[in-house]
Enzyme design. Structure first.
Site, short mmCIF file in Angstrom:
data_model
loop_
_atom_site.label_atom_id
_atom_site.label_comp_id
_atom_site.label_asym_id
_atom_site.label_seq_id
_atom_site.Cartn_x
_atom_site.Cartn_y
_atom_site.Cartn_z
N ASP A 1 0.82 -1.20 0.00
CA ASP A 1 0.00 0.00 0.00
C ASP A 1 0.85 1.25 0.00
O ASP A 1 2.06 1.20 -0.14
CB ASP A 1 -1.06 0.00 1.10
N LYS B 1 -4.82 3.26 -0.65
CA LYS B 1 -5.07 3.92 0.63
C LYS B 1 -4.21 5.17 0.84
O LYS B 1 -3.68 5.37 1.91
CB LYS B 1 -4.83 2.97 1.82
N MET C 1 -1.31 9.73 12.11
CA MET C 1 -2.38 10.10 11.18
C MET C 1 -3.31 11.16 11.77
O MET C 1 -4.51 11.10 11.60
CB MET C 1 -3.19 8.87 10.77
#
Length: 264
Positions: free
Chosen positions: A43, A65, A180
């Site tokens: 990813d 993603k 994040m």
């Protein structure tokens, strides 16, 4: 050379942590699995340089993603791993950081167990620890912090079902690491201050940690939002809150291309 297995010996899936970005931070075991893979499912956050380590015949499947663009759903990724393993292939699921630290590796492992697939997890260096280290911040230090808490910035934000216990987080008085969470930075700082964190608590926001273009912005709970806006710092970045952030200047060892330590 292709592996030929009888149906009684199906393939195997390795859930491999690629580390935070510096390709040298993959484990020896992870690199061996990568070099042996028939299929690599990767990813957005895994360093593309690692993909040069695979055999020429290896099939590379990007499942995406990057923020906002979900190429495949988690369920589709699970199905992909099962399908290729059933075909007798060695499958590496390559993930940024560590597969079991907010990487949904646990969900993939559950799906593999459910379908009777042989699998292994190969832990990786998590960005929660490595990115602060690359900015000169030890997340524990006897004089400043005897514990650390890792929080995904996506949780407990924008009215999710589980109310997030900010009060408990503040009471711990350890180092707080938000992964994040950059887009929620002002919400995070507001909550921490509201629940009793001092406005002068040091905060670091580190973008592209361990990569050549690593950038670090350092401030306090009351100044960091403005400093990050001035520096136009975008995700992916790691947020570190706590006294250990004070050590960043003294312990700066990594020399990224960009001028680091903006805003101090």
């Amino acid at each position: 050379m292709h592996h030929h297995y009888s149906s009684s010996f199906p393939g195997r899936v390795y859930l491999v942590g690629a580390g935070p970005g510096d390709p040298g931070l993959i484990t020896v075991k992870g690199l061996a699995a990568l070099r042996n893979a028939d299929v690599v499912v990767y990813d957005y956050l895994a360093n593309p340089a690692l993909l040069q380590e695979v055999k020429e015949s290896t099939q590379k499947i990007y499942v995406g993603k990057s923020a906002g663009t979900h190429t495949l759903s988690q369920q589709e990724i699970n199905q992909l791993l099962v399908k290729h393993a059933r075909e007798g292939k060695i499958v590496v699921r390559l993930k940024g950081g560590d597969p079991f630290v907010f990487g949904r590796g646990g969900e993939e492992a559950e799906a593999l167990v459910e379908h009777g697939i042989c699998w292994e997890v190969i832990p990786g260096v998590t960005s929660a620890v490595a990115v602060p280290a690359y900015a000169g911040i030890p997340i524990t230090h006897r004089e400043y912090s005897s514990m650390f808490t890792v929080v995904t910035g996506n949780e407990g934000v924008k009215g999710s079902e589980t109310a997030f216990d900010w009060e408990a987080l503040v009471r711990l008085e350890g180092t707080l690491i938000f992964l994040m969470g950059v887009s929620k930075l002002s919400f995070i700082t507001q909550q921490l201050i509201q629940y009793g964190c001092s406005e002068s608590t040091p905060v670091a926001v580190i973008r592209w940690g361990s990569m050549p273009d690593q950038e670090t912005v350092i401030g306090t709970l009351s100044t960091i939002v403005e400093l990050v806006q001035q520096a136009q710092l975008k995700p992916p970045a790691v947020i570190v809150v706590g006294k250990v952030v004070q050590m960043a200047h003294q312990l700066q060892w990594f020399d990224p291309i960009n001028t680091s330590f903006i805003g101090r």
